[in-house]
Design an enzyme around this catalytic site. Structure first.
Site, PDB file in Angstrom:
ATOM      1  N   GLU A   1     -11.965  55.041  56.969  1.00 48.96           N
ATOM      2  CA  GLU A   1     -11.065  56.109  57.226  1.00 48.96           C
ATOM      3  C   GLU A   1     -12.140  57.367  57.079  1.00 48.96           C
ATOM      4  O   GLU A   1     -11.795  58.303  58.011  1.00 48.96           O
ATOM      5  CB  GLU A   1     -10.323  56.412  55.710  1.00 48.96           C
TER       6      GLU A   1
ATOM      7  N   HIS B   1      -2.995  61.680  50.552  1.00 50.54           N
ATOM      8  CA  HIS B   1      -3.243  60.296  50.640  1.00 50.54           C
ATOM      9  C   HIS B   1      -4.669  60.193  50.132  1.00 50.54           C
ATOM     10  O   HIS B   1      -5.515  61.082  50.324  1.00 50.54           O
ATOM     11  CB  HIS B   1      -3.394  60.092  52.329  1.00 50.54           C
TER      12      HIS B   1
ATOM     13  N   ARG C   1      -6.966  57.841  43.005  1.00 50.08           N
ATOM     14  CA  ARG C   1      -5.514  57.276  43.176  1.00 50.08           C
ATOM     15  C   ARG C   1      -4.745  57.478  41.755  1.00 50.08           C
ATOM     16  O   ARG C   1      -3.649  57.758  41.841  1.00 50.08           O
ATOM     17  CB  ARG C   1      -5.839  55.641  43.360  1.00 50.08           C
TER      18      ARG C   1
ATOM     19  N   LYS D   1      -1.396  66.108  52.677  1.00 51.79           N
ATOM     20  CA  LYS D   1      -0.426  65.921  53.970  1.00 51.79           C
ATOM     21  C   LYS D   1       0.454  67.250  54.178  1.00 51.79           C
ATOM     22  O   LYS D   1       0.183  68.281  53.540  1.00 51.79           O
ATOM     23  CB  LYS D   1       0.734  64.907  53.234  1.00 51.79           C
TER      24      LYS D   1
ATOM     25  N   ASN E   1       4.873  62.903  49.971  1.00 48.01           N
ATOM     26  CA  ASN E   1       4.358  62.832  48.629  1.00 48.01           C
ATOM     27  C   ASN E   1       2.919  63.505  48.544  1.00 48.01           C
ATOM     28  O   ASN E   1       1.985  63.027  47.574  1.00 48.01           O
ATOM     29  CB  ASN E   1       4.239  61.361  48.173  1.00 48.01           C
TER      30      ASN E   1
ATOM     31  N   TYR F   1      -2.897  54.241  59.388  1.00 48.19           N
ATOM     32  CA  TYR F   1      -1.973  53.286  58.831  1.00 48.19           C
ATOM     33  C   TYR F   1      -1.594  52.017  59.494  1.00 48.19           C
ATOM     34  O   TYR F   1      -0.339  51.549  59.030  1.00 48.19           O
ATOM     35  CB  TYR F   1      -0.704  54.421  58.888  1.00 48.19           C
TER      36      TYR F   1
HETATM   37  N1  UDP Z   1       5.955  55.774  52.686  1.00 45.52           N
HETATM   38  C1  UDP Z   1       7.127  55.917  52.887  1.00 45.52           C
HETATM   39  N2  UDP Z   1       8.017  54.911  52.383  1.00 45.52           N
HETATM   40  C2  UDP Z   1       8.039  53.757  51.869  1.00 45.52           C
HETATM   41  C3  UDP Z   1       6.460  53.664  51.302  1.00 45.52           C
HETATM   42  C4  UDP Z   1       5.614  54.563  51.857  1.00 45.52           C
HETATM   43  O1  UDP Z   1       7.617  56.740  53.641  1.00 45.52           O
HETATM   44  O2  UDP Z   1       8.839  53.215  51.444  1.00 45.52           O
HETATM   45  C5  UDP Z   1       4.958  56.644  52.920  1.00 45.52           C
HETATM   46  C6  UDP Z   1       4.381  57.540  51.803  1.00 45.52           C
HETATM   47  O3  UDP Z   1       4.259  58.869  52.626  1.00 45.52           O
HETATM   48  C7  UDP Z   1       3.087  56.903  51.377  1.00 45.52           C
HETATM   49  C8  UDP Z   1       2.667  56.278  52.920  1.00 45.52           C
HETATM   50  O4  UDP Z   1       3.720  56.088  53.528  1.00 45.52           O
HETATM   51  O5  UDP Z   1       2.167  57.704  50.788  1.00 45.52           O
HETATM   52  C9  UDP Z   1       1.770  55.062  52.830  1.00 45.52           C
HETATM   53  O6  UDP Z   1       2.124  54.291  51.850  1.00 45.52           O
HETATM   54  P1  UDP Z   1       1.554  53.460  50.920  1.00 45.52           P
HETATM   55  O7  UDP Z   1       2.137  52.091  50.351  1.00 45.52           O
HETATM   56  O8  UDP Z   1       0.034  53.037  51.184  1.00 45.52           O
HETATM   57  O9  UDP Z   1       1.455  54.628  49.808  1.00 45.52           O
HETATM   58  P2  UDP Z   1      -0.145  55.384  49.324  1.00 45.52           P
HETATM   59  O10 UDP Z   1      -1.354  54.683  49.303  1.00 45.52           O
HETATM   60  O11 UDP Z   1       0.112  56.523  49.756  1.00 45.52           O
HETATM   61  O12 UDP Z   1       0.434  55.589  47.886  1.00 45.52           O
HETATM   62 MG    MG Z   2      -2.006  53.425  51.041  1.00 50.02          MG
END
Ligand code: UDP
Ligand code: MG
Length: 156
Positions: A126, A115, A85, A9, A112, A49
């Site tokens: 994807e 992805h 993951r 990212k 974070n 997303y």
């Molecule tokens: N995110 C955010 N606020 C939240 C949850 C998620 O900004 O409360 C962002 C964060 O960058 C995350 C992305 O949205 O990686 C996608 O969320 P997801 O729950 O799919 O998390 P991931 O699969 O990336 O762990």
């Molecule tokens: Mg996710």
């Protein structure tokens, strides 16, 4: 062999973590089969997303992910989706375990670093969203026989 899509990212690029992140996956035994630096158009990131559409963090997430370039990668390994993951750690940097990428290098809920696809269906969708078939190079893995035990006819 399973494939997954990883996105390094914008925050990770700004913080000069690209090499470190790529190295972690190589060290683990993943094979890189596609990689590019690109800025993702807003409408493509909305599609990527789409499961989060309507959530309070959706619009800021779209802005964050489309405002600057990212590194897109397809990597291959046995169990690549779940292993990646696990290596990424929990979504929120503050909750992620030390030893994971987010646990070691992130504290934010949003910025974070990385992805990773969360299921085989998501991974294939994807990969197709971001890469043309000719951009993916599924060459034979010269290290496969030392990364895995192949003597029983499967990857152990
Ligand atoms: N995110 C955010 N606020 C939240 C949850 C998620 O900004 O409360 C962002 C964060 O960058 C995350 C992305 O949205 O990686 C996608 O969320 P997801 O729950 O799919 O998390 P991931 O699969 O990336 O762990
Ligand atoms: Mg996710």
């Amino acid at each position: 062999m399973e494939r997954t899509l990883l996105i390094i990212k914008p925050d990770a690029i700004q913080r000069r973590y690209v090499g470190r992140i790529v190295t972690r996956f190589e060290e683990k035994g993943f094979q890189i089969v596609a990689l590019k630096l690109t800025q993702i158009p807003e409408k493509v990131i909305r599609r990527h997303y789409s499961a989060h559409e309507g959530k309070p963090f959706f619009e800021p997430l779209v802005r964050y992910m489309s405002a600057q370039p990212v590194v897109l990668m397809v990597v291959r390994a046995k169990g690549a989706i779940a292993v990646a993951r696990k290596m990424m750690g929990a979504t929120f940097g503050a909750n992620a375990e030390p030893g994971t990428l987010r646990g070691d290098f992130a504290i934010s809920n949003r910025f974070n670093l990385i992805h990773g696809s969360d299921s085989p269906e998501a991974a294939e969708k994807e990969i197709a969203l971001f890469f043309k078939p000719e951009e993916i190079h599924e060459v034979a893995d010269a290290q496969e026989g030392i990364v895995y035990d192949l003597s029983a006819g499967e990857r152990i």
